[in-house]
Scaffold this active site. Structure first.
Site, PDB file in Angstrom:
ATOM      1  N   ASN A  94     -17.007   7.388 -39.253  1.00  0.00           N
ATOM      2  CA  ASN A  94     -15.552   7.787 -39.547  1.00  0.00           C
ATOM      3  C   ASN A  94     -15.424   9.451 -39.334  1.00  0.00           C
ATOM      4  O   ASN A  94     -16.369  10.035 -39.081  1.00  0.00           O
ATOM      5  CB  ASN A  94     -14.924   7.597 -40.851  1.00  0.00           C
TER       6      ASN A  94
ATOM      7  N   ASP B 273     -16.147   1.403 -46.148  1.00  0.00           N
ATOM      8  CA  ASP B 273     -16.006   0.233 -46.692  1.00  0.00           C
ATOM      9  C   ASP B 273     -16.699  -0.759 -46.141  1.00  0.00           C
ATOM     10  O   ASP B 273     -16.744  -1.700 -47.139  1.00  0.00           O
ATOM     11  CB  ASP B 273     -14.228   0.086 -46.814  1.00  0.00           C
TER      12      ASP B 273
ATOM     13  N   LYS C 253     -31.632  -2.373 -28.922  1.00  0.00           N
ATOM     14  CA  LYS C 253     -30.142  -1.888 -28.502  1.00  0.00           C
ATOM     15  C   LYS C 253     -29.546  -3.200 -27.925  1.00  0.00           C
ATOM     16  O   LYS C 253     -30.126  -3.810 -27.260  1.00  0.00           O
ATOM     17  CB  LYS C 253     -30.413  -0.997 -27.342  1.00  0.00           C
TER      18      LYS C 253
HETATM   19  N1  CTP Z   1     -15.447   5.620 -52.436  1.00  0.00           N
HETATM   20  C1  CTP Z   1     -16.697   5.289 -52.749  1.00  0.00           C
HETATM   21  N2  CTP Z   1     -17.418   4.096 -52.121  1.00  0.00           N
HETATM   22  C2  CTP Z   1     -16.719   3.221 -51.463  1.00  0.00           C
HETATM   23  C3  CTP Z   1     -15.424   3.520 -50.881  1.00  0.00           C
HETATM   24  C4  CTP Z   1     -14.741   4.617 -51.537  1.00  0.00           C
HETATM   25  O1  CTP Z   1     -17.348   5.753 -53.659  1.00  0.00           O
HETATM   26  N3  CTP Z   1     -17.324   2.148 -50.758  1.00  0.00           N
HETATM   27  C5  CTP Z   1     -15.130   6.789 -53.057  1.00  0.00           C
HETATM   28  C6  CTP Z   1     -14.661   7.895 -51.991  1.00  0.00           C
HETATM   29  O2  CTP Z   1     -15.775   8.709 -52.114  1.00  0.00           O
HETATM   30  C7  CTP Z   1     -13.275   8.380 -52.545  1.00  0.00           C
HETATM   31  C8  CTP Z   1     -12.634   7.269 -53.264  1.00  0.00           C
HETATM   32  O3  CTP Z   1     -13.635   6.407 -53.665  1.00  0.00           O
HETATM   33  O4  CTP Z   1     -13.552   9.499 -53.617  1.00  0.00           O
HETATM   34  C9  CTP Z   1     -11.432   6.721 -52.458  1.00  0.00           C
HETATM   35  O5  CTP Z   1     -11.996   6.098 -51.146  1.00  0.00           O
HETATM   36  P1  CTP Z   1     -10.885   4.911 -50.380  1.00  0.00           P
HETATM   37  O6  CTP Z   1     -11.778   4.526 -49.470  1.00  0.00           O
HETATM   38  O7  CTP Z   1      -9.803   5.675 -50.211  1.00  0.00           O
HETATM   39  O8  CTP Z   1     -10.722   3.952 -51.708  1.00  0.00           O
HETATM   40  P2  CTP Z   1     -10.436   2.384 -51.363  1.00  0.00           P
HETATM   41  O9  CTP Z   1     -10.514   1.704 -52.901  1.00  0.00           O
HETATM   42  O10 CTP Z   1     -11.509   1.723 -50.601  1.00  0.00           O
HETATM   43  O11 CTP Z   1      -9.054   2.125 -50.808  1.00  0.00           O
HETATM   44  P3  CTP Z   1      -8.198   1.677 -49.761  1.00  0.00           P
HETATM   45  O12 CTP Z   1      -9.451   1.255 -48.783  1.00  0.00           O
HETATM   46  O13 CTP Z   1      -7.353   0.657 -50.248  1.00  0.00           O
HETATM   47  O14 CTP Z   1      -7.432   2.914 -49.072  1.00  0.00           O
END
Ligand code: CTP
Length: 402
Positions: free
Chosen positions: A209, A279, A289
């Site tokens: 990302n 995520d 590869k």
């Molecule tokens: N975070 C984490 N581990 C993950 C995803 C996120 O620790 N697998 C943490 C990030 O470091 C950040 C917070 O959670 O501090 C918010 O992340 P975000 O991706 O926005 O939250 P989600 O609950 O995944 O929300 P959404 O995907 O619905 O936006």
């Protein structure tokens, strides 16, 4: 500490004036905005042009020059300065400053500024040791000015003794120390995660990302400057880890970040999760590869563990958890629900669609939401400044627990 600070560098007419060129250069490299004021005598040693080029700003010296598009009237520099450094400060300048004489641009500005003053005396040892000079220095000190002691050694006049201008690094450090924040986090263990995780597809490709790590690195730097023992767990980033960390743990994937975070979590007082954790990750990583003659391919993704949520479940009384929420819509509502879902104490919410906010920028526009629902909105700030404001709030609201 000098990043974004406005420093007025006063240069007077001593042989050490050439060293002030390097002082200006180092201040600028440290991120300061440098404005130089030269006395007439200083211009006998170094040209105005040199300082203009090094500082990237017009040089002020003549009180009577017409004011151009940039307002160099002495009052402008007096008002904008975060600090004044006079290097070298001749015996003559010290005498004038001690007695409030204002007969040129530099001395007039010195009388008009509320900014902290730093004098670096440099002169012949006898002039330095003369009771008149010593008294002037004592007078300036008694009014709160900082005196950077001269070094002892060979002097241009052929003698040895005190009177040498200290090395430029010493002068810059004196200013840097001055701006160093109070050690409000001394004895605290702080864990910061930063940058994005990368999830491999095959040995050469990954899902990633846009996170650069700037926000997390700024928080780690600020917490370390405040005396905390900082562990920074970072996904790949082109940034250099800040100085003064207790531990720097480079990781690549969310699974590695989770492992690194959980290993230290029990001993941590404050966790700030600025990392953009992926995520999802590919369910299988191709051992070789992937070749394009495969035609169309489908990547199956599985969910990564939510590290912050796990921390929320394991949190003990006294541990503070701060999350980040980068959103493109319904900022407050989404951020607030993440705070609750993940059992956080604070969440920093930014709308990444706003100019100057979010990924790969030097600035950020954020709101800090506390568990009790209070929302503090910050103006557009440099990431370091925002880090300072966030730490102010986080530590202030939790003084009892800290
Ligand atoms: N975070 C984490 N581990 C993950 C995803 C996120 O620790 N697998 C943490 C990030 O470091 C950040 C917070 O959670 O501090 C918010 O992340 P975000 O991706 O926005 O939250 P989600 O609950 O995944 O929300 P959404 O995907 O619905 O936006």
């Amino acid at each position: 500490m000098l990043d974004g600070k406005k420093i007025v560098l006063g240069v007077t007419g001593g042989i050490a004036a050439y060293k002030a060129v390097e002082v200006a250069s180092r201040l600028r490299q440290a991120g300061a905005e440098v404005h130089v004021i030269m006395t007439r005598a200083a211009k006998e040693f170094v040209t105005e042009l040199t300082f203009r080029e090094i500082s990237g700003q017009p040089v002020a010296s003549d009180m009577w020059a017409p004011v151009t598009h940039w307002n160099v009237a002495h009052i402008a520099l007096a008002n904008l300065a975060d600090a004044f450094l006079i290097a070298p400060a001749t015996a003559n300048l010290l005498a004038k400053a001690a007695h409030g004489i204002a007969d040129d641009m530099l001395t007039t500005t010195l009388l008009a500024t509320p900014a902290p003053l730093f004098f670096a005396p440099a002169m012949n040892s006898r002039m330095y040791g003369h009771p008149a000079t010593q008294q002037n220095i004592a007078t300036l000190r008694s009014r709160g000015a900082h005196i950077i002691e001269p070094a002892t050694g060979h002097l241009a006049c052929g003698t040895d003794g005190p009177g040498r201008l200290p090395e430029p690094a010493v002068l810059v450090k004196a200013l840097d120390d001055f701006f160093r924040p109070e050690k409000t986090l001394a004895g605290k263990n702080v864990l910061v995660t930063a940058a994005g995780t990368v999830e491999p597809i095959d040995p050469v490709r990954y899902i990633g990302n846009r996170s650069s790590g700037r926000m997390g690195y700024a928080i780690a730097a600020e917490a370390a400057a405040r005396g905390a023992a900082v562990t920074l767990v970072s996904g790949p980033s082109s940034l250099t880890p800040p100085e003064g960390l207790k531990r720097f743990v480079p990781v690549e994937t969310a699974a590695q970040m989770r492992e690194a975070v959980l290993a230290v979590f029990p001993a941590i007082d404050i966790v700030i999760k600025a990392a953009a954790v992926a995520d999802y990750r590919p369910m299988t990583v191709a051992p070789n590869k992937i070749k394009k003659d495969a035609g169309e391919i489908t990547l199956r993704l599985e969910k990564n563990p939510d590290i912050l949520r796990e921390l929320g479940q394991r949190k003990q009384p006294g541990q503070i958890l701060v999350g980040f929420a980068a959103e493109t819509e319904n900022l407050l509502a989404y951020a607030q629900s993440k705070l609750e879902k993940k059992n956080l104490d604070f969440i920093v919410a930014n709308d990444v669609t706003k100019p100057g906010a979010g990924f790969n920028t030097e600035t950020n526009l954020a709101k800090l939401i506390a568990r009790n629902g209070t929302v503090e909105e910050f103006p557009l700030l440099s990431k370091r400044e925002l880090a300072a404001r966030l730490l102010d709030r986080i530590t202030e609201k939790n003084k009892a627990e800290l």
